[in-house]
Design an enzyme around this catalytic site. Structure first.
Site, PDB file in Angstrom:
ATOM      1  N   SER A 134       0.856  -1.176   0.000  1.00 43.22           N
ATOM      2  CA  SER A 134       0.000   0.000   0.000  1.00 43.22           C
ATOM      3  C   SER A 134       0.895   1.231   0.000  1.00 43.22           C
ATOM      4  O   SER A 134       2.017   1.194   0.528  1.00 43.22           O
ATOM      5  CB  SER A 134      -0.858   0.010   1.265  1.00 43.22           C
ATOM      6  OG  SER A 134      -1.479   1.267   1.437  1.00 43.22           O
ATOM      7  N   TYR A 148      -1.442  -1.299  10.480  1.00 39.58           N
ATOM      8  CA  TYR A 148      -1.498  -1.701   9.059  1.00 39.58           C
ATOM      9  C   TYR A 148      -0.368  -1.026   8.298  1.00 39.58           C
ATOM     10  O   TYR A 148       0.342  -1.678   7.526  1.00 39.58           O
ATOM     11  CB  TYR A 148      -2.859  -1.310   8.478  1.00 39.58           C
ATOM     12  CG  TYR A 148      -2.978  -1.456   6.962  1.00 39.58           C
ATOM     13  CD1 TYR A 148      -3.226  -2.699   6.383  1.00 39.58           C
ATOM     14  CD2 TYR A 148      -2.877  -0.342   6.121  1.00 39.58           C
ATOM     15  CE1 TYR A 148      -3.355  -2.835   5.002  1.00 39.58           C
ATOM     16  CE2 TYR A 148      -3.008  -0.462   4.748  1.00 39.58           C
ATOM     17  CZ  TYR A 148      -3.246  -1.715   4.184  1.00 39.58           C
ATOM     18  OH  TYR A 148      -3.369  -1.829   2.817  1.00 39.58           O
TER      19      TYR A 148
HETATM   20  N1  LIG Z   1      -8.695  -0.992  -0.944  1.00 47.44           N
HETATM   21  C1  LIG Z   1      -7.685  -0.172  -0.667  1.00 47.44           C
HETATM   22  O1  LIG Z   1      -7.901   1.052  -0.454  1.00 47.44           O
HETATM   23  C2  LIG Z   1      -6.265  -0.692  -0.677  1.00 47.44           C
HETATM   24  C3  LIG Z   1      -5.228   0.254  -0.804  1.00 47.44           C
HETATM   25  C4  LIG Z   1      -3.913  -0.187  -0.799  1.00 47.44           C
HETATM   26  C5  LIG Z   1      -3.638  -1.528  -0.677  1.00 47.44           C
HETATM   27  N2  LIG Z   1      -4.670  -2.431  -0.563  1.00 47.44           N
HETATM   28  C6  LIG Z   1      -4.295  -3.836  -0.431  1.00 47.44           C
HETATM   29  O2  LIG Z   1      -4.869  -4.595  -1.468  1.00 47.44           O
HETATM   30  C7  LIG Z   1      -5.104  -5.926  -1.041  1.00 47.44           C
HETATM   31  C8  LIG Z   1      -6.531  -6.315  -1.347  1.00 47.44           C
HETATM   32  O3  LIG Z   1      -7.412  -5.426  -0.640  1.00 47.44           O
HETATM   33  P1  LIG Z   1      -8.913  -5.152  -1.106  1.00 47.44           P
HETATM   34  O4  LIG Z   1      -9.090  -3.697  -1.209  1.00 47.44           O
HETATM   35  O5  LIG Z   1      -9.291  -6.007  -2.252  1.00 47.44           O
HETATM   36  O6  LIG Z   1      -9.682  -5.638   0.242  1.00 47.44           O
HETATM   37  P2  LIG Z   1     -10.982  -6.551   0.433  1.00 47.44           P
HETATM   38  O7  LIG Z   1     -12.024  -6.135  -0.541  1.00 47.44           O
HETATM   39  O8  LIG Z   1     -11.283  -6.474   1.889  1.00 47.44           O
HETATM   40  O9  LIG Z   1     -10.481  -8.013   0.041  1.00 47.44           O
HETATM   41  C9  LIG Z   1      -9.561  -8.681   0.828  1.00 47.44           C
HETATM   42  C10 LIG Z   1      -9.322 -10.063   0.258  1.00 47.44           C
HETATM   43  O10 LIG Z   1      -8.364 -10.738   1.082  1.00 47.44           O
HETATM   44  C11 LIG Z   1      -8.927 -11.958   1.527  1.00 47.44           C
HETATM   45  N3  LIG Z   1      -8.419 -12.287   2.854  1.00 47.44           N
HETATM   46  C12 LIG Z   1      -8.455 -11.528   3.982  1.00 47.44           C
HETATM   47  N4  LIG Z   1      -7.910 -12.196   5.010  1.00 47.44           N
HETATM   48  C13 LIG Z   1      -7.507 -13.396   4.520  1.00 47.44           C
HETATM   49  C14 LIG Z   1      -6.908 -14.542   5.098  1.00 47.44           C
HETATM   50  N5  LIG Z   1      -6.565 -14.578   6.397  1.00 47.44           N
HETATM   51  N6  LIG Z   1      -6.654 -15.626   4.309  1.00 47.44           N
HETATM   52  C15 LIG Z   1      -6.998 -15.596   3.004  1.00 47.44           C
HETATM   53  N7  LIG Z   1      -7.569 -14.547   2.395  1.00 47.44           N
HETATM   54  C16 LIG Z   1      -7.835 -13.467   3.156  1.00 47.44           C
HETATM   55  C17 LIG Z   1     -10.435 -11.731   1.508  1.00 47.44           C
HETATM   56  O11 LIG Z   1     -11.152 -12.948   1.334  1.00 47.44           O
HETATM   57  P3  LIG Z   1     -11.836 -13.823   2.499  1.00 47.44           P
HETATM   58  O12 LIG Z   1     -12.482 -12.880   3.442  1.00 47.44           O
HETATM   59  O13 LIG Z   1     -12.786 -14.685   1.712  1.00 47.44           O
HETATM   60  O14 LIG Z   1     -10.728 -14.620   3.097  1.00 47.44           O
HETATM   61  C18 LIG Z   1     -10.578 -10.902   0.240  1.00 47.44           C
HETATM   62  O15 LIG Z   1     -10.567 -11.743  -0.889  1.00 47.44           O
HETATM   63  C19 LIG Z   1      -4.759  -5.961   0.451  1.00 47.44           C
HETATM   64  O16 LIG Z   1      -3.459  -6.464   0.632  1.00 47.44           O
HETATM   65  C20 LIG Z   1      -4.808  -4.489   0.845  1.00 47.44           C
HETATM   66  O17 LIG Z   1      -3.975  -4.221   1.953  1.00 47.44           O
HETATM   67  C21 LIG Z   1      -5.962  -2.046  -0.569  1.00 47.44           C
END
Ligand SMILES: NC(=O)c1ccc[n+]([C@@H]2O[C@H](COP(=O)([O-])OP(=O)(O)OC[C@H]3O[C@@H](n4cnc5c(N)ncnc54)[C@H](OP(=O)(O)O)[C@@H]3O)[C@@H](O)[C@H]2O)c1
Length: 258
Positions: A134, A148
């Protein structure tokens, strides 16, 4: 046939990466904890897809993702450590459990992934690890994300060290870091301690949110043309430069703006 493993593929950015890579003709292994949601993502995809229900905070589960991927497709070309979770808790209120979970889901998950797949990449002489960090891991402007931000900073360091170590001995293996800014997924709602969908306030950040599809397109390009690091948001590089030029001034100006 290029085979790509994506963790956290049941929703948000991971699911968007799956759809984008399928459009580009890749075979996919999709992992997350929620089997139904993974099946739903897989059902929207035309290319060969194998689904693995797994918790990436457990080393044995991550090794099972690798084993199932190899059983299903015979090899893996790209492994994307995308699963992650945020938090809403200022530094002075963090519990041991808060910190442990942030490290487990954002750092150890990717460490397990790198350690699980690298021997296979070494055997083949090539492969690509992509770690989803991130912008907050580089510039911690959203103070309520505290642990985080710290976890993603740790991920940035492990990624850089793994890249240099592997490049020295196995130049065919790439390790890339992807740092999105704000992305319009359920990430904020799913954050530990979250009370709703409102993103954590960021100081001094004029960044426009991106869609998961925009981030997925950047990730797909990184796989086609590996780079060490990429910010997905065009505003990030300038903001990071301003921050590192003078951290104290950056914080003072941001606080003065309110
Ligand atoms: N959205 C943002 O603003 C943002 C910005 C910068 C970086 N990111 C990064 O991008 C990545 C994806 O985030 P996102 O925005 O897509 O969030 P999200 O919509 O909350 O999705 C998170 C994903 O991770 C999975 N997950 C969470 N805990 C897990 C575990 N213990 N084991 C296996 N799978 C797990 C969830 O699936 P299940 O619940 O089915 O396990 C889901 O598929 C993350 O690393 C996040 O830090 C996001």
């Amino acid at each position: 046939m290029r085979v790509v493993v994506i963790t956290g593929a049941s929703a948000g950015i991971g699911a968007a990466i799956a759809r984008e890579l399928a459009r580009r003709g890749d075979s996919l292994v999709l992992a997350a904890r929620t089997a139904d949601a993974l099946q739903h993502v897989a059902s929207e995809i035309a290319s060969p897809t194998h689904v693995v229900a797994a918790d990436v905070t457990r080393r044995a589960d991550v090794e099972r993702i690798r084993d199932e991927a190899l059983r299903a497709f015979g090899h893996v070309d790209v492994w994307i450590n995308n699963a992650g979770r945020g938090i809403v808790r200022p530094v002075l209120e963090l519990s041991d459990e808060d910190v442990d979970e942030m490290i487990a889901v954002n750092v150890k998950s990717a460490l397990y992934g790198m350690q699980a797949i690298t021997p296979h990449f070494i055997e083949r002489g090539h492969g690509h690890i992509v770690n989803m960090s991130s912008f907050l891991g580089r510039v911690p402007v959203a103070t309520p994300r505290s642990a985080y931000n710290a976890a993603k900073s740790a991920l940035n360091a492990l990624t850089a060290n793994a890249r240099v170590d592997l490049k020295r001995t196995h130049p065919g293996i790439h390790v890339s870091l992807v740092m999105p800014g704000l992305v319009t997924t359920d990430f904020a709602k799913n954050a530990r301690g979250s009370t709703g969908a409102t993103p954590a306030a960021a100081i001094g950040s004029p960044m426009k949110p991106q869609t998961a599809e925009e981030v997925a397109a950047v990730v797909a390009d990184v796989i086609d043309r590996p780079v060490a690091e990429v910010y997905t948001n065009p505003a990030s590089a300038t903001l990071a430069a301003r921050y590192f030029d003078d951290v104290g001034r950056f914080e003072a100006e941001a606080l003065a703006r309110g």
